[in-house]
Structures are given as C-alpha cells and as structure tokens.
Design an enzyme around this catalytic site. Structure first.
Site, mmCIF file in Angstrom:
data_model
loop_
_atom_site.group_PDB
_atom_site.id
_atom_site.type_symbol
_atom_site.label_atom_id
_atom_site.label_comp_id
_atom_site.label_asym_id
_atom_site.label_seq_id
_atom_site.Cartn_x
_atom_site.Cartn_y
_atom_site.Cartn_z
ATOM 1 N N GLY A 1 -70.114 12.017 -27.457
ATOM 2 C CA GLY A 1 -70.902 13.152 -26.980
ATOM 3 C C GLY A 1 -72.376 12.837 -26.888
ATOM 4 O O GLY A 1 -73.140 13.561 -26.254
ATOM 5 N N ASP B 1 -64.653 14.367 -19.283
ATOM 6 C CA ASP B 1 -65.063 14.457 -20.694
ATOM 7 C C ASP B 1 -66.533 14.865 -20.787
ATOM 8 O O ASP B 1 -67.399 14.065 -21.145
ATOM 9 C CB ASP B 1 -64.804 13.122 -21.391
ATOM 10 C CG ASP B 1 -64.854 13.257 -22.908
ATOM 11 O OD1 ASP B 1 -64.954 14.410 -23.395
ATOM 12 O OD2 ASP B 1 -64.802 12.219 -23.586
ATOM 13 N N HIS C 1 -64.270 16.228 -25.403
ATOM 14 C CA HIS C 1 -63.281 15.941 -26.449
ATOM 15 C C HIS C 1 -63.770 16.314 -27.849
ATOM 16 O O HIS C 1 -62.978 16.381 -28.778
ATOM 17 C CB HIS C 1 -62.779 14.490 -26.357
ATOM 18 C CG HIS C 1 -63.679 13.470 -26.973
ATOM 19 N ND1 HIS C 1 -64.504 12.652 -26.236
ATOM 20 C CD2 HIS C 1 -63.870 13.123 -28.262
ATOM 21 C CE1 HIS C 1 -65.154 11.842 -27.061
ATOM 22 N NE2 HIS C 1 -64.792 12.116 -28.291
HETATM 23 C C1 4AZ Z 1 -64.435 7.675 -31.033
HETATM 24 O O1 4AZ Z 1 -63.407 7.543 -31.676
HETATM 25 C C2 4AZ Z 1 -64.959 6.501 -30.286
HETATM 26 N N1 4AZ Z 1 -66.392 2.002 -28.793
HETATM 27 C C3 4AZ Z 1 -66.144 6.609 -29.596
HETATM 28 C C4 4AZ Z 1 -66.634 5.538 -28.907
HETATM 29 C C5 4AZ Z 1 -65.943 4.363 -28.873
HETATM 30 C C6 4AZ Z 1 -64.750 4.233 -29.546
HETATM 31 C C7 4AZ Z 1 -64.245 5.318 -30.257
HETATM 32 C C8 4AZ Z 1 -66.502 3.207 -28.104
HETATM 33 O O2 4AZ Z 1 -65.051 8.720 -30.997
#
Ligand code: 4AZ
Length: 383
Positions: A334, A237, A192
């Site tokens: 990532g 992902d 992503h």
């Molecule tokens: C994000 O927006 C995201 N709490 C990554 C990890 C988490 C939430 C959002 C996990 O990239």
C-alpha cells in the site's frame, strides 16, 4: 422621546442580530491556504534585516491587492508571508492566505479558483520581478531535506522529513499497510490491505517517521476499494482512503504529486520505496520508516518465464533488481514507490502490491501502476 427610544432600541437589536449573523453564520469556515512564489534576481540575507522586511511588506501588499480586487473579495480575510528562502536564482516567499468560506463548496474547487486568480494576477504584475512559473498554491511533492539515500528490505532508516507523504494504516492500532498522502484528507493505498476489513471504524492513519510515537493520528472516514478488485486476483490493487479532520501541511507531513494520466517513465530509472515493513519474509513490521533505492524494470524483462511470466497483468509494473536484496516486503504494502523530476518535485508512481517472497533473485517487487489508475483516482477523490 418614546419614538426616539423605540428607534434606538430597534437599532440596537438590529445591529446585534447583524453582528450575530455575521460572526455565527452557520457553515462559515476560516480556511488557510499556503502559496509560494519566487522573486527572480533578488537577494535577501535570511529572514531578518531591512531587505527581508521590505520584501515581506511588498509581498503582503501584493497578495492583499490581488484578492481585495477579485471575485473572492468577500471571502478574503488577510495574508502573511511566513518565510523568505534565498535560492540560487532569487528568493522564494511562502505566504499563508486566509479566507472565510461557506462550508458547502468543495475545497478542491476553491483551491483551483484561488490558484488561478493568484497566477493570472501575478502574471500581469509587471512592477515586481516575480517568476510566473513559480506561483503555486499548496504545492505538492516538495521535501525540505536533500536526498541522501545511501546506498525496506536491506534499505536504510529514513531521515526525518525525508518522505513526508508516507502514512501508516492501522487496524485496531496495529500497523497493517503503508499509504501515501495526496491531499489534506486523501490517501492512496492498496486494495488488498482491506481484505479482512473495510470498515472505516476499525482503521486509523498515522504520520511521521515512527509508528510509536506517531507525529499525528487521524480517524479513517471512508475506504474506497477499487470496485473491480477481487482477492486473490491481484489486478485493481488500489484504494482511496479519506480521513478526518484534515492534516495541516508542514515539513514533516505533506502531500506528494500525482502524475498526469499521460505520464511515462523509462525502464531502469531510479525510484525509491519507503515503508515500515518487514526486513525479511516472515519478519515483523518496523517502528522506524525505512527507504530503499530501486530501479524500474520493463515489462519485457519482468514477463520472462523465469521472472513472473504472465502473472504481470495490465496496471502492474516491476521494480527492484533481478539480483534481489533491495525490495519491499510484508507491511510495506500500500506504500509509495516515488520518483523525482528534474525540478526535485516528487511523484507517486507505484503502490507496493505483491511479490514472490522478498528480495529473492528474479523476484522483484510488483507495484500497482498509478498512471494506469490515474483517472480512477480522480473520479473518487476529485484530485
Ligand atoms: C506482502 O506480503 C508483500 N517483495 C509485499 C511486497 C512484496 C512481497 C510481499 C514484494 O505484503
């Protein structure tokens, strides 16, 4: 006299051509390999002094002998023992082995050949007390600082050299995602991250515990997003990213190990997440790398209706705490979720993927399951 002169000048020409071909042969590349092995039941006092000089010499002679008398003899150049480290049960030797190879074959293939020769010959060396199990070429998952995670979101600033496999993926020089170093040229990250652009020319990767200044920076050469990833769906992902030129491994930049495709990890075991991500949902990415200790959460727990229910699909797992607080957040995506085995070797277990908000009650982080995609990684990177 004329005949003699002709013969002489022809000889000079031939020798010159020979030398030129030898030294300028197209595609002959000098390559450095880092190997380690351990002498058991031995002691040295640091890296200077008589015993260490002696151990260094016999180690270098041994490696010389091994490769001068092997299928790689034509390619072997020399070796240097660069460090002797006293350990509980012996002395570890770090050796740099130099080869000259045509640049056609893949390095991973050669690495396997070198490792196999070193391992087999050391196993057959009865004269020296070397522990066969300790023989390693370009070993993975080792760090030089001890683990002192104190108690990302709500984590702590990481010590230098603590997570040497952490990378920052940047688009137009702005941090977007974390990534994990798995070889001198490959990173594993989330698919992503490339939702808006998968054009390698817009991306760079940096290493070290700060984004500015970076310890090292590289251009991205290739981005391989899982072919079945379809945003906004969250399955598949995962992406492999190749950069160039290769990075040399040192205390601050080195690769983590990938688990075997058959590996399993127990729910509730302690794992670690690291990243430059935000400290709260809607916050900004951080310049200093942060770390947090979290726990693996079983599917049974994470698929409960008040947690994520059926949103947890194949190839995902949850980690964190149902109470919240410690979690990955935006900008950590990532990046690595890692665990160490009993020998303090670190493995990449998960990739920060998604979550509902950050650090909220009953909404732990969700990670791409590296073991589930282990064969996909091998098929793209050869690792
Ligand atoms: C994000 O927006 C995201 N709490 C990554 C990890 C988490 C939430 C959002 C996990 O990239």
């Amino acid at each position: 006299m004329i005949v003699l002169l002709v013969v002489l000048s022809l000889t000079v020409v031939a020798v010159t051509i020979g030398l030129l071909v030898h030294f300028l042969a197209p595609g002959q590349k000098i390559e450095y390999y880092h190997g380690t092995f351990k002498f058991s039941d031995l002691q040295v006092n640091g890296n200077s002094g008589q015993s260490s000089t002696y151990l260094r010499a016999i180690s270098e002679n041994l490696v010389d002998e091994i490769f001068r008398d092997s299928a790689l003899q034509k390619h072997y150049v020399r070796n240097n023992v660069v460090r002797l480290t006293p350990e509980d049960d012996g002395v570890k030797a770090d050796v740099i082995i130099v080869f000259q190879f045509p640049s056609t074959e893949q390095r991973v293939v050669r690495e396997k050949r070198i490792q196999s020769i070193l391992y087999q010959r050391i196993r057959n060396t009865r004269a020296l007390p070397i522990n066969t199990a300790s023989v390693e070429l370009n070993g993975c998952g080792k760090r030089v600082v001890p683990l002192i995670v104190n108690r990302i979101m709500s984590g702590d600033i990481a010590a230098k050299s603590a997570w040497p496999w952490q990378a920052s993926l940047q688009r137009n020089n702005i941090h977007q995602c974390g990534a994990t170093l798995v070889s001198n040229t490959w990173l594993i990250t989330a698919a992503h991250c490339f939702k808006n652009s998968a054009n390698p020319r817009q991306w760079t990767v940096s290493f070290g515990t700060t984004i500015n200044p970076p310890l090292m920076k590289r251009n991205v050469k290739r981005i391989i997003v899982h072919e079945r990833y379809r945003s906004p769906a969250r399955e598949y992902d995962i992406a492999a990213v190749q950069f160039s030129p290769r990075v040399p491994f040192n205390d601050d930049i080195r690769r983590i190990c990938l688990p075997r495709a058959s590996a399993t990890f127990q729910p509730n075991s302690t794992v670690y997440i690291t990243g430059f991500g935000a400290l709260f949902y809607g916050g900004e990415s951080q310049n200093n790398l942060r770390e947090a200790r979290v726990k693996l959460i079983s599917d049974d727990v994470c698929k409960q209706p008040f947690v994520y229910g059926s949103n947890i699909k194949f190839g995902m797992f949850c980690a964190g705490y149902l109470e919240g607080i410690y979690d990955a957040c935006r900008g950590d995506s990532g990046g690595p979720l890692v665990a160490k085995d009993l020998k303090d070797t670190w493995y990449l277990i998960g990739i920060v993927s998604w979550g509902d908000n950050c650090g909220q009650k009953n909404k732990p982080g969700v990670y791409t399951d590296v073991v589930y995609y282990r064969n996909w990684i091998a098929s793209k990177t050869g690792l």
